[in-house]
Design an enzyme around this catalytic site. Structure first.
Site, mmCIF file in Angstrom:
data_model
loop_
_atom_site.group_PDB
_atom_site.id
_atom_site.type_symbol
_atom_site.label_atom_id
_atom_site.label_comp_id
_atom_site.label_asym_id
_atom_site.label_seq_id
_atom_site.Cartn_x
_atom_site.Cartn_y
_atom_site.Cartn_z
ATOM 1 N N GLY A 12 -36.153 -42.079 85.872
ATOM 2 C CA GLY A 12 -35.583 -41.880 84.542
ATOM 3 C C GLY A 12 -34.996 -43.132 83.914
ATOM 4 N N ASN A 14 -36.561 -45.076 81.833
ATOM 5 C CA ASN A 14 -36.924 -45.044 80.410
ATOM 6 C C ASN A 14 -36.051 -44.065 79.649
ATOM 7 O OD1 ASN A 14 -39.373 -46.781 79.565
ATOM 8 N ND2 ASN A 14 -39.910 -46.020 81.600
ATOM 9 N N ARG A 66 -50.999 -22.683 88.215
ATOM 10 C CA ARG A 66 -50.838 -23.760 87.233
ATOM 11 C C ARG A 66 -50.793 -23.182 85.817
ATOM 12 N NH1 ARG A 66 -49.403 -28.934 88.567
ATOM 13 N NH2 ARG A 66 -49.753 -30.215 86.764
ATOM 14 N N MET A 91 -45.096 -37.152 85.309
ATOM 15 C CA MET A 91 -46.319 -37.291 86.106
ATOM 16 C C MET A 91 -47.080 -35.964 86.240
ATOM 17 S SD MET A 91 -46.219 -40.458 86.681
ATOM 18 C CE MET A 91 -45.081 -41.839 86.778
ATOM 19 N N HIS A 110 -46.907 -45.978 78.917
ATOM 20 C CA HIS A 110 -47.814 -46.303 80.024
ATOM 21 C C HIS A 110 -47.590 -47.766 80.423
ATOM 22 C CE1 HIS A 110 -51.246 -45.889 82.642
ATOM 23 N NE2 HIS A 110 -51.604 -47.102 82.241
ATOM 24 N N ASP A 147 -53.239 -37.546 73.090
ATOM 25 C CA ASP A 147 -54.294 -36.646 72.636
ATOM 26 C C ASP A 147 -54.897 -35.977 73.867
ATOM 27 O OD1 ASP A 147 -55.999 -38.438 73.801
ATOM 28 O OD2 ASP A 147 -56.932 -39.115 71.939
ATOM 29 N N GLU A 148 -56.071 -35.348 73.703
ATOM 30 C CA GLU A 148 -56.572 -34.546 74.819
ATOM 31 C C GLU A 148 -57.191 -35.370 75.940
ATOM 32 O OE1 GLU A 148 -58.452 -30.875 73.716
ATOM 33 O OE2 GLU A 148 -56.994 -30.559 72.113
ATOM 34 N N GLY A 149 -57.361 -36.659 75.751
ATOM 35 C CA GLY A 149 -57.838 -37.511 76.838
ATOM 36 C C GLY A 149 -56.657 -38.032 77.658
ATOM 37 N N ASP A 151 -54.508 -41.101 78.369
ATOM 38 C CA ASP A 151 -54.129 -42.423 77.836
ATOM 39 C C ASP A 151 -55.060 -42.904 76.724
ATOM 40 O OD1 ASP A 151 -52.063 -42.471 79.782
ATOM 41 O OD2 ASP A 151 -53.362 -43.443 81.239
HETATM 42 C C1 GAR Z 1 -42.684 -46.048 84.194
HETATM 43 O O1 GAR Z 1 -43.103 -47.314 84.632
HETATM 44 C C2 GAR Z 1 -43.728 -45.448 83.273
HETATM 45 O O2 GAR Z 1 -44.351 -46.400 82.458
HETATM 46 C C3 GAR Z 1 -44.700 -44.865 84.276
HETATM 47 O O3 GAR Z 1 -43.875 -44.316 85.276
HETATM 48 C C4 GAR Z 1 -42.650 -45.047 85.354
HETATM 49 C C5 GAR Z 1 -41.495 -44.080 85.254
HETATM 50 O O4 GAR Z 1 -40.266 -44.725 85.462
HETATM 51 N N1 GAR Z 1 -45.562 -43.896 83.658
HETATM 52 C C6 GAR Z 1 -46.843 -43.735 83.977
HETATM 53 O O5 GAR Z 1 -47.387 -44.349 84.871
HETATM 54 C C7 GAR Z 1 -47.587 -42.700 83.150
HETATM 55 N N2 GAR Z 1 -49.005 -42.810 83.336
HETATM 56 P P1 GAR Z 1 -38.884 -44.080 85.020
HETATM 57 O O6 GAR Z 1 -38.842 -42.643 85.572
HETATM 58 O O7 GAR Z 1 -37.856 -44.941 85.690
HETATM 59 O O8 GAR Z 1 -38.803 -44.121 83.523
#
Ligand code: GAR
Length: 211
Positions: A12, A14, A66, A91, A110, A147-149, A151
């Site tokens: 967490g 971010n 799911r 994730m 990302h 979007d639906e893809g 990244d």
């Molecule tokens: C971050 O580096 C983020 O960019 C990555 O997971 C980490 C989470 O860190 N996200 C991905 O890889 C998504 N594809 P955080 O929980 O400390 O923010």
């Protein structure tokens, strides 16, 4: 006021950057309505609690399928009705129904310069392992609409970070967080709160600051 829901899975950091920038006024006109984690042990939940932000855990492990998990996540978010959903290290694959329900209202961070090192299987430390294995000299981070893809959505902001010969995946991950992710994620939210991000034909445009 932009009401956001922040979805998390782990550390967490971010989320913390967003909280800090709201508290110091760098992100304007925004409040975090809810933090949702798929992992009850996520440090991100402690961070939310410490700042008196409502939080909850919705884990696939607690549902018989799911499909039921997806429905519960969608119902929770529909009831909350945030203006924006922020995936901050979440994730979990976002169900297509949720992407349709919140079109251009979900953003993700990302840890690479998309379209490099992204898509299925590229998440967390794996992204940095792949970047080092390829020997790139510059990596970075990207904030994009979902979007639906995987990244593939419209890119809002990117920031480049130099790769050093001595980098390990962990060292590179941390530097990309500090120099890129924790800056562009808050910046993107502030721009969206100010109504400055538009998507036209699958491409995001940012209105120039006039002042
Ligand atoms: C971050 O580096 C983020 O960019 C990555 O997971 C980490 C989470 O860190 N996200 C991905 O890889 C998504 N594809 P955080 O929980 O400390 O923010």
């Amino acid at each position: 006021m932009l009401r956001i829901a922040v979805l998390v899975s782990g550390g967490g950091t971010n989320l913390q950057a967003v909280i800090d920038r709201i508290e110091d006024g760098t992100i304007r006109n925004t409040e975090i309505a809810m933090v949702i984690s798929n992992n009850k042990n996520a440090k991100a939940l402690e961070r939310a609690e410490k700042h008196n932000i409502p939080s909850c855990c919705i884990s696939p492990k607690d549902f018989e399928s799911r499909e039921v998990f997806n429905k519960t996540l969608l119902r929770t978010l529909t009831d909350l009705n945030p203006d924006l959903i922020v995936l901050a290290g979440f994730m979990v694959v976002i169900p297509p129904e949720m992407i349709r329900a919140f079109k251009n209202r979900i953003i993700n961070i990302h840890p690479s310069l998309i379209p490099s090192f992204c898509g299925t299987g590229y998440y967390g430390l794996r992204v940095h392992e792949a970047a080092l294995a390829r020997g790139v000299k510059i990596s970075g981070a990207t904030v994009h609409f979902v979007d639906e893809g995987t990244d593939t959505g419209p890119i809002i902001l990117q920031k480049a970070v130099k790769v050093k010969p001595t980098d390990t995946p962990e060292v590179l991950q941390r530097r990309i967080m500090e120099e890129a992710e924790w800056q562009i994620m808050p910046k993107a939210i502030d721009l969206i709160a100010a109504g400055k991000v538009k998507v036209v034909d699958g491409v995001a445009f940012i209105e120039e600051e006039t002042a």
